[in-house]
Design an enzyme around this catalytic site. Sequence first.
Site, PDB file in Angstrom:
ATOM      1  N   GLY A 105       1.258  -1.379   4.547  1.00 19.94           N
ATOM      2  CA  GLY A 105       1.506  -0.428   4.080  1.00 19.94           C
ATOM      3  C   GLY A 105       2.264   0.139   5.076  1.00 19.94           C
ATOM      4  N   HIS A 106       1.862   0.223   6.304  1.00 20.32           N
ATOM      5  CA  HIS A 106       2.854   1.580   7.072  1.00 20.32           C
ATOM      6  C   HIS A 106       3.886   0.932   7.754  1.00 20.32           C
ATOM      7  CE1 HIS A 106       3.173   3.571  11.309  1.00 20.32           C
ATOM      8  NE2 HIS A 106       2.708   4.702  10.076  1.00 20.32           N
ATOM      9  N   ASN A 132       0.668  -1.717   0.038  1.00 22.86           N
ATOM     10  CA  ASN A 132       0.235   0.071   0.217  1.00 22.86           C
ATOM     11  C   ASN A 132       0.935   1.176  -0.110  1.00 22.86           C
ATOM     12  OD1 ASN A 132      -1.788   2.046   1.114  1.00 22.86           O
ATOM     13  ND2 ASN A 132      -3.056   0.892   1.664  1.00 22.86           N
ATOM     14  N   GLU A 156      -8.707   0.133  -3.149  1.00 22.70           N
ATOM     15  CA  GLU A 156      -9.898   0.128  -1.678  1.00 22.70           C
ATOM     16  C   GLU A 156     -10.581   1.576  -2.233  1.00 22.70           C
ATOM     17  OE1 GLU A 156      -7.625   0.847   1.056  1.00 22.70           O
ATOM     18  OE2 GLU A 156      -6.117  -1.138   1.269  1.00 22.70           O
ATOM     19  N   HIS A 185      -3.957  -4.689   7.560  1.00 29.13           N
ATOM     20  CA  HIS A 185      -3.804  -3.747   8.737  1.00 29.13           C
ATOM     21  C   HIS A 185      -3.132  -4.058   9.880  1.00 29.13           C
ATOM     22  CE1 HIS A 185      -5.521  -0.169  10.355  1.00 29.13           C
ATOM     23  NE2 HIS A 185      -5.822   0.025   9.337  1.00 29.13           N
ATOM     24  N   GLY A 186      -2.320  -2.993   9.764  1.00 27.27           N
ATOM     25  CA  GLY A 186      -1.559  -2.793  10.998  1.00 27.27           C
ATOM     26  C   GLY A 186      -0.496  -4.168  11.015  1.00 27.27           C
ATOM     27  N   ARG A 207      -9.318   8.037  -1.530  1.00 31.71           N
ATOM     28  CA  ARG A 207     -10.373   8.719   0.168  1.00 31.71           C
ATOM     29  C   ARG A 207     -10.941   9.984  -1.127  1.00 31.71           C
ATOM     30  NH1 ARG A 207     -10.626   7.897   5.384  1.00 31.71           N
ATOM     31  NH2 ARG A 207      -8.917   5.760   5.555  1.00 31.71           N
ATOM     32  N   ARG A 209      -6.574  12.956   0.749  1.00 34.49           N
ATOM     33  CA  ARG A 209      -5.621  13.507   1.748  1.00 34.49           C
ATOM     34  C   ARG A 209      -4.198  12.764   1.311  1.00 34.49           C
ATOM     35  NH1 ARG A 209      -7.357   9.856   6.646  1.00 34.49           N
ATOM     36  NH2 ARG A 209      -8.945  10.886   7.063  1.00 34.49           N
ATOM     37  N   HIS A 210      -4.475  12.063   0.127  1.00 36.20           N
ATOM     38  CA  HIS A 210      -3.191  11.457   0.000  1.00 36.20           C
ATOM     39  C   HIS A 210      -3.082  11.125  -1.065  1.00 36.20           C
ATOM     40  CE1 HIS A 210      -4.918   7.300   1.228  1.00 36.20           C
ATOM     41  NE2 HIS A 210      -4.490   8.062   2.179  1.00 36.20           N
ATOM     42  N   ASP A 227       0.157   4.268  -0.164  1.00 35.38           N
ATOM     43  CA  ASP A 227      -0.692   5.591  -0.015  1.00 35.38           C
ATOM     44  C   ASP A 227       0.076   6.408   1.069  1.00 35.38           C
ATOM     45  OD1 ASP A 227      -3.573   4.055  -0.409  1.00 35.38           O
ATOM     46  OD2 ASP A 227      -4.271   4.139   1.336  1.00 35.38           O
ATOM     47  N   HIS A 228       0.650   6.022   2.335  1.00 33.30           N
ATOM     48  CA  HIS A 228       1.728   6.826   2.590  1.00 33.30           C
ATOM     49  C   HIS A 228       3.172   7.762   1.944  1.00 33.30           C
ATOM     50  CE1 HIS A 228      -0.514   6.182   5.345  1.00 33.30           C
ATOM     51  NE2 HIS A 228      -0.603   4.913   5.803  1.00 33.30           N
ATOM     52  N   HIS A 243      -5.379   3.666  -2.016  1.00 33.24           N
ATOM     53  CA  HIS A 243      -6.694   4.467  -1.432  1.00 33.24           C
ATOM     54  C   HIS A 243      -6.935   5.659  -1.635  1.00 33.24           C
ATOM     55  CE1 HIS A 243      -9.431   3.907   2.619  1.00 33.24           C
ATOM     56  NE2 HIS A 243      -9.982   4.544   1.106  1.00 33.24           N
ATOM     57  N   GLU A 279     -10.883  -9.226   2.461  1.00 36.58           N
ATOM     58  CA  GLU A 279      -9.629  -8.771   3.318  1.00 36.58           C
ATOM     59  C   GLU A 279     -10.432  -8.551   5.182  1.00 36.58           C
ATOM     60  OE1 GLU A 279      -6.976  -6.145   1.373  1.00 36.58           O
ATOM     61  OE2 GLU A 279      -6.182  -5.266   3.704  1.00 36.58           O
ATOM     62  N   ARG A 292       3.474  18.942   2.466  1.00 34.82           N
ATOM     63  CA  ARG A 292       4.374  20.149   1.064  1.00 34.82           C
ATOM     64  C   ARG A 292       3.802  19.998  -0.254  1.00 34.82           C
ATOM     65  NH1 ARG A 292       9.449  21.839   1.007  1.00 34.82           N
ATOM     66  NH2 ARG A 292       8.944  21.692   3.687  1.00 34.82           N
ATOM     67  N   THR A 344      -6.723   6.287  10.041  1.00 40.54           N
ATOM     68  CA  THR A 344      -6.979   5.266   9.222  1.00 40.54           C
ATOM     69  C   THR A 344      -8.108   4.178   8.914  1.00 40.54           C
ATOM     70  OG1 THR A 344      -5.423   3.396   8.391  1.00 40.54           O
ATOM     71  CG2 THR A 344      -5.650   3.815  10.648  1.00 40.54           C
ATOM     72  N   THR A 345      -8.059   3.225   8.313  1.00 42.65           N
ATOM     73  CA  THR A 345      -9.407   2.806   7.630  1.00 42.65           C
ATOM     74  C   THR A 345      -9.462   2.006   8.959  1.00 42.65           C
ATOM     75  OG1 THR A 345      -9.153   2.198   5.451  1.00 42.65           O
ATOM     76  CG2 THR A 345     -10.856   0.848   6.840  1.00 42.65           C
TER      77      THR A 345
END
Length: 246
Positions: free
Chosen positions: A218-219, A7, A74, A196-197, A49, A53-54, A9-10, A47, A155, A18, A104-105
């Site tokens: 992702g994260h 993922n 997503e 997730h996580g 959204r 936002r990303h 996104d980040h 994702h 998922e 920025r 996050t979700t």
Amino acid sequence: MLKLGVNIDHVATVREARYRGRTEGEPSPVDAALQCEAAGAHGITAHLREDRRHIVDRDLTQLRERISTRLNLEMANTPEMVGIASRVRPNIVCLVPEKRQEVTTEGGLDVLAHETSLGETRRSLNGVGIEVSLFIAPDLEQVRASARVGAQFIELHTGSYAESFRSPDLRRHELQRLVEAARLAHELGLRVNAGHGLTVANTPALFVVPHLEELNIGHSIISRSIFVGLTASVKEMLQAMSGYTA
Ligand code: PXP
């Protein structure tokens, strides 16, 4: 073999910090996706959204044009997003709940409460050749409802498992929920992903869960890449996943 969807996104989160509202800026999530693929990732997850936002719309178009693995979009179950997916044509859409204020979700979809509209969206996306996955908590009623909706995949939300990781009793309980949900999904003809996580540390203990095809992560991968680079970070995760045999 257990597949890895990264993922990205980040990467876009850092860019938007920025360059929000501008038409270009660094770092590029598309370049990151290409590097993840070169490092061995089996797919790319993004994702879109409602508040952008990303990931923004142009990222999706460019991802679709440039990546050579699978694109997993997503998104929330809204007419706007269904329209975008139908135009961009990701390989698969993972429908997720979405709240504006969340970081996050936070939870899984309530498939039981939205069976009709999820069924319509599922038919519409399948109709243009896009597979559909539903992001759900490991709850047997949600698994049954996902089968009734006709989704190809679920998922399983591993957020509670990840949170419980440091307390052995809670962890056992969360793993048991995931095992039972995956078993039932498989019996009902659903294919099973999870995410997730997840981290290099907590992923191997998940191997007791049967029928997993892909993890979406992702994260932790993007965080680790700050210190070791994206290629090494993806490879570390692939290595952590390599013992899965169930
Ligand atoms: N799967 C889904 C459906 C998600 O919404 C997310 C978070 O965007 C992930 C996987 C990845 O979670 P994490 O960033 O915690 O690895």
